[in-house]
Design a protein around this motif. Structure first.
Motif, PDB file in Angstrom:
ATOM      1  N   GLN A  73       0.914  -1.273  -0.192  1.00  0.00           N
ATOM      2  CA  GLN A  73      -0.096   0.792   0.493  1.00  0.00           C
ATOM      3  C   GLN A  73       0.886   1.340  -0.280  1.00  0.00           C
ATOM      4  O   GLN A  73       2.098   1.638   0.051  1.00  0.00           O
ATOM      5  N   ASP A 131      -7.421   6.423  -1.020  1.00  0.00           N
ATOM      6  CA  ASP A 131      -8.498   5.418  -0.005  1.00  0.00           C
ATOM      7  C   ASP A 131      -7.774   4.649   1.292  1.00  0.00           C
ATOM      8  O   ASP A 131      -8.683   5.247   2.476  1.00  0.00           O
ATOM      9  N   ILE A 132      -6.609   4.360   1.195  1.00  0.00           N
ATOM     10  CA  ILE A 132      -5.791   3.805   1.939  1.00  0.00           C
ATOM     11  C   ILE A 132      -5.341   5.033   2.974  1.00  0.00           C
ATOM     12  O   ILE A 132      -5.402   4.593   4.344  1.00  0.00           O
ATOM     13  N   GLN A 189      -8.399   5.684   5.342  1.00  0.00           N
ATOM     14  CA  GLN A 189      -9.065   4.233   5.666  1.00  0.00           C
ATOM     15  C   GLN A 189      -7.921   4.395   7.076  1.00  0.00           C
ATOM     16  O   GLN A 189      -8.008   4.405   8.091  1.00  0.00           O
ATOM     17  N   ASN A 194     -12.597  10.534   8.336  1.00  0.00           N
ATOM     18  CA  ASN A 194     -12.943  10.489   7.556  1.00  0.00           C
ATOM     19  C   ASN A 194     -13.106  11.984   6.186  1.00  0.00           C
ATOM     20  O   ASN A 194     -12.245  12.375   6.809  1.00  0.00           O
ATOM     21  N   GLU A 195     -13.212  11.200   5.129  1.00  0.00           N
ATOM     22  CA  GLU A 195     -12.706  12.407   3.984  1.00  0.00           C
ATOM     23  C   GLU A 195     -12.407  13.306   4.538  1.00  0.00           C
ATOM     24  O   GLU A 195     -11.892  14.682   4.503  1.00  0.00           O
TER      25      GLU A 195
END
Ligand SMILES: Cc1cc2nc3c(=O)[nH]c(=O)nc-3n(C[C@H](O)[C@H](O)[C@H](O)COP(=O)(O)O)c2cc1C
Length: 218
Positions: free
Chosen positions: A28, A45-46, A49, A54-55
């Protein structure tokens, strides 16, 4: 810790650290992009995560919300000195997740400029770190944090400069050495036992490609 409209996260919102590690899968790459002031404008995304936020909480927030207190200030000064000079730089970083856990990454900081060499943004590419690399930097970072606490960052900078002088090296070479010396993957990838010797003779581009192979960037 709701990031309601207009409320952006800053270092005041950082959680209390807990002594639990998040292990990042080998393949990753955690990516974030900031504006020239270090405000997050993109995250993959990773990265979202692993960070635990959250974004929506991350975008628009200051990147220091994930700073771990075990990280010496001087390391970030070195990073900023390089990237503001439009020089790419690598650093081994311990980061803080939203739940207080930590994760180690080796980070490539890359500066993007426009045709007039004005800075557009900065991108960080983070990959997991071999255990031996962590063990190599932990004592150095502990010493630097202790010096910063009692005598401030300038004293830590002087300590680090002596550290480099004693070893006849500089920051960039030290990071390369720590990573290559302590990374078993180098031998596995066919660089043989004499990775250090090979490194010395490599061009910057070749070294970059070595790091890409070591850390799995496509
Ligand atoms: C592209 C980019 C990525 C960054 N990534 C991190 C990171 O992963 N962890 C971190 O602690 N600081 C990161 N920083 C540095 C922060 O902006 C900040 O300098 C650092 O967290 C120390 O903050 P403080 O001195 O305000 O506490 C990044 C900066 C840039 C420009």
């Amino acid at each position: 810790m709701e990031n309601t409209k207009g409320k952006r996260l800053t270092k005041k919102d950082r959680p209390n650290p807990i002594n639990e590690e998040i292990i990042i899968p080998d393949d990753q790459v955690l990516i974030s992009v900031t504006d020239p002031k270090g405000i997050i404008i993109e995250a993959n995304d990773i990265f979202v995560q692993v960070s635990g936020y959250n974004e929506d909480e991350l975008i628009g927030s200051s990147h220091n919300i994930i700073r771990h207190p075990d990280m010496p200030k001087i390391m970030f000064k070195i990073v900023w000195d390089h990237i503001m000079d439009k020089e790419n730089v690598m650093a081994v970083v311990k980061n803080l997740a939203k739940d207080g856990k930590y994760y180690w990454v080796v980070t490539d900081f890359v500066t993007r400029v426009d045709a007039d060499r004005n800075i557009i943004n900065y991108t960080a590419y983070r990959r997991p770190v071999a255990d031996k690399v962590k063990q190599a930097v932990i004592p150095l970072y502990k010493a630097l944090c202790a010096i910063e606490e009692v005598a401030g960052m300038d004293a830590a900078e002087r300590f680090l400069n002596h550290y480099f002088d004693d070893r006849d090296t500089n920051y960039d070479d030290m990071v390369e050495e720590i990573i290559v010396k302590n990374c078993d993957k180098a031998a596995v990838l066919g660089f043989g036992d004499n990775v250090e010797g090979t490194m010395k003779e490599m061009s910057k581009e070749k070294k970059q490609s070595l790091f890409n192979k070591l850390f799995g960037v496509k």
